[in-house]
Motif scaffolding. Structure first.
Motif, PDB file in Angstrom:
ATOM      1  N   ALA A 261       0.832  -1.208   0.000  1.00 44.90           N
ATOM      2  CA  ALA A 261       0.000   0.000   0.000  1.00 44.90           C
ATOM      3  C   ALA A 261       0.862   1.252   0.000  1.00 44.90           C
ATOM      4  O   ALA A 261       0.565   2.220  -0.715  1.00 44.90           O
ATOM      5  CB  ALA A 261      -0.930  -0.014   1.207  1.00 44.90           C
ATOM      6  N   LEU A 262       1.920   1.267   0.784  1.00 39.99           N
ATOM      7  CA  LEU A 262       2.808   2.427   0.817  1.00 39.99           C
ATOM      8  C   LEU A 262       3.523   2.624  -0.519  1.00 39.99           C
ATOM      9  O   LEU A 262       3.692   3.744  -0.984  1.00 39.99           O
ATOM     10  CB  LEU A 262       3.830   2.292   1.941  1.00 39.99           C
ATOM     11  N   ALA A 263       3.933   1.539  -1.127  1.00 38.00           N
ATOM     12  CA  ALA A 263       4.604   1.632  -2.426  1.00 38.00           C
ATOM     13  C   ALA A 263       3.644   2.166  -3.482  1.00 38.00           C
ATOM     14  O   ALA A 263       4.031   2.967  -4.332  1.00 38.00           O
ATOM     15  CB  ALA A 263       5.156   0.274  -2.830  1.00 38.00           C
ATOM     16  N   ALA A 264       2.394   1.733  -3.435  1.00 33.17           N
ATOM     17  CA  ALA A 264       1.404   2.203  -4.398  1.00 33.17           C
ATOM     18  C   ALA A 264       1.156   3.692  -4.242  1.00 33.17           C
ATOM     19  O   ALA A 264       1.017   4.412  -5.232  1.00 33.17           O
ATOM     20  CB  ALA A 264       0.107   1.418  -4.240  1.00 33.17           C
ATOM     21  N   CYS A 265       1.101   4.178  -3.014  1.00 36.19           N
ATOM     22  CA  CYS A 265       0.895   5.616  -2.782  1.00 36.19           C
ATOM     23  C   CYS A 265       2.041   6.421  -3.376  1.00 36.19           C
ATOM     24  O   CYS A 265       1.818   7.461  -3.993  1.00 36.19           O
ATOM     25  CB  CYS A 265       0.780   5.907  -1.290  1.00 36.19           C
ATOM     26  N   ASN A 266       3.258   5.956  -3.199  1.00 39.48           N
ATOM     27  CA  ASN A 266       4.407   6.659  -3.758  1.00 39.48           C
ATOM     28  C   ASN A 266       4.366   6.641  -5.273  1.00 39.48           C
ATOM     29  O   ASN A 266       4.720   7.628  -5.916  1.00 39.48           O
ATOM     30  CB  ASN A 266       5.710   6.035  -3.260  1.00 39.48           C
ATOM     31  N   THR A 267       3.936   5.536  -5.845  1.00 42.11           N
ATOM     32  CA  THR A 267       3.878   5.432  -7.300  1.00 42.11           C
ATOM     33  C   THR A 267       2.839   6.388  -7.867  1.00 42.11           C
ATOM     34  O   THR A 267       3.092   7.074  -8.858  1.00 42.11           O
ATOM     35  CB  THR A 267       3.539   3.980  -7.713  1.00 42.11           C
ATOM     36  N   VAL A 268       1.679   6.452  -7.255  1.00 36.75           N
ATOM     37  CA  VAL A 268       0.617   7.341  -7.728  1.00 36.75           C
ATOM     38  C   VAL A 268       1.039   8.801  -7.565  1.00 36.75           C
ATOM     39  O   VAL A 268       0.812   9.621  -8.458  1.00 36.75           O
ATOM     40  CB  VAL A 268      -0.700   7.049  -6.977  1.00 36.75           C
ATOM     41  N   ALA A 269       1.666   9.118  -6.461  1.00 40.66           N
ATOM     42  CA  ALA A 269       2.126  10.492  -6.251  1.00 40.66           C
ATOM     43  C   ALA A 269       3.175  10.874  -7.294  1.00 40.66           C
ATOM     44  O   ALA A 269       3.146  11.980  -7.828  1.00 40.66           O
ATOM     45  CB  ALA A 269       2.697  10.649  -4.848  1.00 40.66           C
ATOM     46  N   GLY A 270       4.075   9.975  -7.578  1.00 42.72           N
ATOM     47  CA  GLY A 270       5.106  10.239  -8.592  1.00 42.72           C
ATOM     48  C   GLY A 270       4.504  10.419  -9.975  1.00 42.72           C
ATOM     49  O   GLY A 270       4.923  11.291 -10.732  1.00 42.72           O
ATOM     50  N   ALA A 271       3.502   9.612 -10.301  1.00 42.05           N
ATOM     51  CA  ALA A 271       2.840   9.735 -11.595  1.00 42.05           C
ATOM     52  C   ALA A 271       2.132  11.083 -11.696  1.00 42.05           C
ATOM     53  O   ALA A 271       2.162  11.739 -12.746  1.00 42.05           O
ATOM     54  CB  ALA A 271       1.855   8.594 -11.801  1.00 42.05           C
ATOM     55  N   GLY A 272       1.517  11.515 -10.608  1.00 45.22           N
ATOM     56  CA  GLY A 272       0.851  12.814 -10.601  1.00 45.22           C
ATOM     57  C   GLY A 272       1.831  13.953 -10.809  1.00 45.22           C
ATOM     58  O   GLY A 272       1.546  14.909 -11.536  1.00 45.22           O
ATOM     59  N   GLN A 273       2.981  13.853 -10.203  1.00 44.84           N
ATOM     60  CA  GLN A 273       4.006  14.892 -10.383  1.00 44.84           C
ATOM     61  C   GLN A 273       4.504  14.909 -11.818  1.00 44.84           C
ATOM     62  O   GLN A 273       4.720  15.985 -12.392  1.00 44.84           O
ATOM     63  CB  GLN A 273       5.162  14.651  -9.423  1.00 44.84           C
ATOM     64  N   ASP A 274       4.687  13.736 -12.411  1.00 42.02           N
ATOM     65  CA  ASP A 274       5.142  13.669 -13.799  1.00 42.02           C
ATOM     66  C   ASP A 274       4.120  14.302 -14.737  1.00 42.02           C
ATOM     67  O   ASP A 274       4.486  15.037 -15.660  1.00 42.02           O
ATOM     68  CB  ASP A 274       5.403  12.224 -14.214  1.00 42.02           C
ATOM     69  N   LEU A 275       2.845  14.005 -14.518  1.00 42.16           N
ATOM     70  CA  LEU A 275       1.804  14.594 -15.358  1.00 42.16           C
ATOM     71  C   LEU A 275       1.756  16.107 -15.182  1.00 42.16           C
ATOM     72  O   LEU A 275       1.568  16.844 -16.158  1.00 42.16           O
ATOM     73  CB  LEU A 275       0.436  13.994 -15.013  1.00 42.16           C
ATOM     74  N   SER A 276       1.937  16.569 -13.970  1.00 41.98           N
ATOM     75  CA  SER A 276       1.938  18.007 -13.709  1.00 41.98           C
ATOM     76  C   SER A 276       3.092  18.692 -14.436  1.00 41.98           C
ATOM     77  O   SER A 276       2.920  19.752 -15.036  1.00 41.98           O
ATOM     78  CB  SER A 276       2.033  18.253 -12.209  1.00 41.98           C
ATOM     79  N   LYS A 277       4.266  18.089 -14.386  1.00 38.96           N
ATOM     80  CA  LYS A 277       5.427  18.659 -15.074  1.00 38.96           C
ATOM     81  C   LYS A 277       5.199  18.691 -16.585  1.00 38.96           C
ATOM     82  O   LYS A 277       5.574  19.648 -17.262  1.00 38.96           O
ATOM     83  CB  LYS A 277       6.685  17.862 -14.753  1.00 38.96           C
ATOM     84  N   GLY A 278       4.579  17.633 -17.122  1.00 38.09           N
ATOM     85  CA  GLY A 278       4.274  17.602 -18.553  1.00 38.09           C
ATOM     86  C   GLY A 278       3.292  18.699 -18.931  1.00 38.09           C
ATOM     87  O   GLY A 278       3.452  19.366 -19.959  1.00 38.09           O
TER      88      GLY A 278
END
Length: 46
Positions: free
Chosen positions: A15-32
């Motif tokens: 669960a903790l790993a999934a939260c980090n993955t989703v947060a990272g994906a959100g940051q990548d989309l924001s940067k794009g």
């Protein structure tokens, strides 16, 4: 009882790993999105 504790630890880690993955994906989309906005602003300024 040992199996239950092990299962809970594994589930918690996943669960903790999934939260980090989703947060990272959100940051990548924001940067794009920011890059697209900056590019559009540069072309409109010309």
């Amino acid at each position: 009882m040992t199996r239950l504790i092990a299962l809970l630890l594994i589930a918690g880690t996943a669960a903790l790993a999934a939260c980090n993955t989703v947060a990272g994906a959100g940051q990548d989309l924001s940067k794009g999105g920011n890059a697209i906005t900056n590019s559009a602003d540069k072309h409109n300024a010309e």
